[in-house]
Design a protein around this motif. Structure first.
Motif, PDB file in Angstrom:
ATOM      1  N   THR A  31       0.668  -1.287  -0.024  1.00  0.00           N
ATOM      2  CA  THR A  31      -0.050  -0.004  -0.034  1.00  0.00           C
ATOM      3  C   THR A  31       0.966   1.410  -0.189  1.00  0.00           C
ATOM      4  OG1 THR A  31      -0.170  -0.035   2.363  1.00  0.00           O
ATOM      5  CG2 THR A  31      -2.008  -1.272   1.169  1.00  0.00           C
ATOM      6  N   ASP A  32       2.138   1.054   0.579  1.00  0.00           N
ATOM      7  CA  ASP A  32       2.782   2.199   0.649  1.00  0.00           C
ATOM      8  C   ASP A  32       3.340   2.433  -0.946  1.00  0.00           C
ATOM      9  OD1 ASP A  32       3.069   2.386   2.972  1.00  0.00           O
ATOM     10  OD2 ASP A  32       5.173   1.409   3.370  1.00  0.00           O
ATOM     11  N   ASP A  33       3.401   1.756  -1.885  1.00  0.00           N
ATOM     12  CA  ASP A  33       3.409   1.960  -3.249  1.00  0.00           C
ATOM     13  C   ASP A  33       2.528   2.594  -4.219  1.00  0.00           C
ATOM     14  OD1 ASP A  33       6.282   1.265  -2.879  1.00  0.00           O
ATOM     15  OD2 ASP A  33       5.774  -0.707  -3.402  1.00  0.00           O
ATOM     16  N   LEU A  34       1.335   2.287  -3.444  1.00  0.00           N
ATOM     17  CA  LEU A  34      -0.045   2.521  -4.408  1.00  0.00           C
ATOM     18  C   LEU A  34      -0.133   3.906  -4.792  1.00  0.00           C
ATOM     19  CD1 LEU A  34      -2.581   1.397  -5.603  1.00  0.00           C
ATOM     20  CD2 LEU A  34      -3.685   1.792  -3.195  1.00  0.00           C
ATOM     21  N   PRO A  35       0.103   5.268  -4.113  1.00  0.00           N
ATOM     22  CA  PRO A  35      -0.009   6.307  -4.604  1.00  0.00           C
ATOM     23  C   PRO A  35       0.894   6.668  -5.955  1.00  0.00           C
ATOM     24  CG  PRO A  35      -0.011   6.483  -2.161  1.00  0.00           C
ATOM     25  CD  PRO A  35       0.304   5.020  -2.570  1.00  0.00           C
ATOM     26  N   GLU A  36       1.925   6.269  -5.679  1.00  0.00           N
ATOM     27  CA  GLU A  36       3.038   6.477  -6.721  1.00  0.00           C
ATOM     28  C   GLU A  36       2.695   5.554  -8.128  1.00  0.00           C
ATOM     29  OE1 GLU A  36       7.665   6.731  -7.787  1.00  0.00           O
ATOM     30  OE2 GLU A  36       7.032   6.439  -5.885  1.00  0.00           O
ATOM     31  N   THR A  37       2.439   4.540  -7.676  1.00  0.00           N
ATOM     32  CA  THR A  37       1.801   3.651  -8.739  1.00  0.00           C
ATOM     33  C   THR A  37       0.745   4.157  -9.374  1.00  0.00           C
ATOM     34  OG1 THR A  37       3.016   1.642  -7.920  1.00  0.00           O
ATOM     35  CG2 THR A  37       1.455   1.216  -9.389  1.00  0.00           C
TER      36      THR A  37
END
Length: 150
Positions: A3-9
């Motif tokens: 979920t930490d990667d979700l915004p950037e992805t």
């Protein structure tokens, strides 16, 4: 993916999809292409015939002078008509037949392109994209509300 990667992805993927759609749609066009802000303004005027420059600026979350510049450019290119409003100080914007035709062709090409890509996906992927639409709509509404609060 965590979920930490979700915004950037998600942000990168949405921007990339938008850019690829534009590039695909511009390919083979003989008429001069329209910039994103120009298309947004034309689509807004199409949905709200007679809208004024100030109201268009508010809707698009742009400065009034930026929209005025866009209106002048699109008027010179024969895509917008600026007519004097009832109080003689405001302008009412309407599309020309050429703009209407261009927007219709663009929309048809965009729908065909997206449909073609969807048809090339496995059923499971199409179902996943369809299931994500309500969440993406709420995501867009949240971004809109965030702009309205500023």
């Amino acid at each position: 993916m965590g979920t930490d990667d979700l915004p950037e992805t998600l942000a990168g993927l949405l921007a990339g999809i938008h850019r690829l759609l534009r590039r695909n749609l511009r390919h083979g066009l003989e008429e001069p292409h329209l910039r994103g802000a120009e298309v947004e303004l034309l689509r807004l005027v199409r949905a709200n015939p007679g809208i004024g420059v100030s109201a268009a600026a508010r809707e698009l979350h742009l400065a009034g002078n930026s929209v005025s510049t866009l209106v002048n450019q699109l008027t010179k290119r024969g895509l917008l008509r600026r007519e004097t409003g009832q109080d003689r100080r405001s302008a009412c914007l309407t599309l020309t037949p050429e703009a209407e035709s261009r927007l219709t062709r663009w929309q048809q090409r965009r729908i065909a392109l997206v449909a073609e890509q969807l048809d090339s996906l496995p059923e499971q992927d199409r179902a996943a994209l369809e299931a994500a639409i309500p969440a993406l709509r709420r995501f867009a509404e949240g971004l809109e509300a965030n702009l309205d609060e500023r």
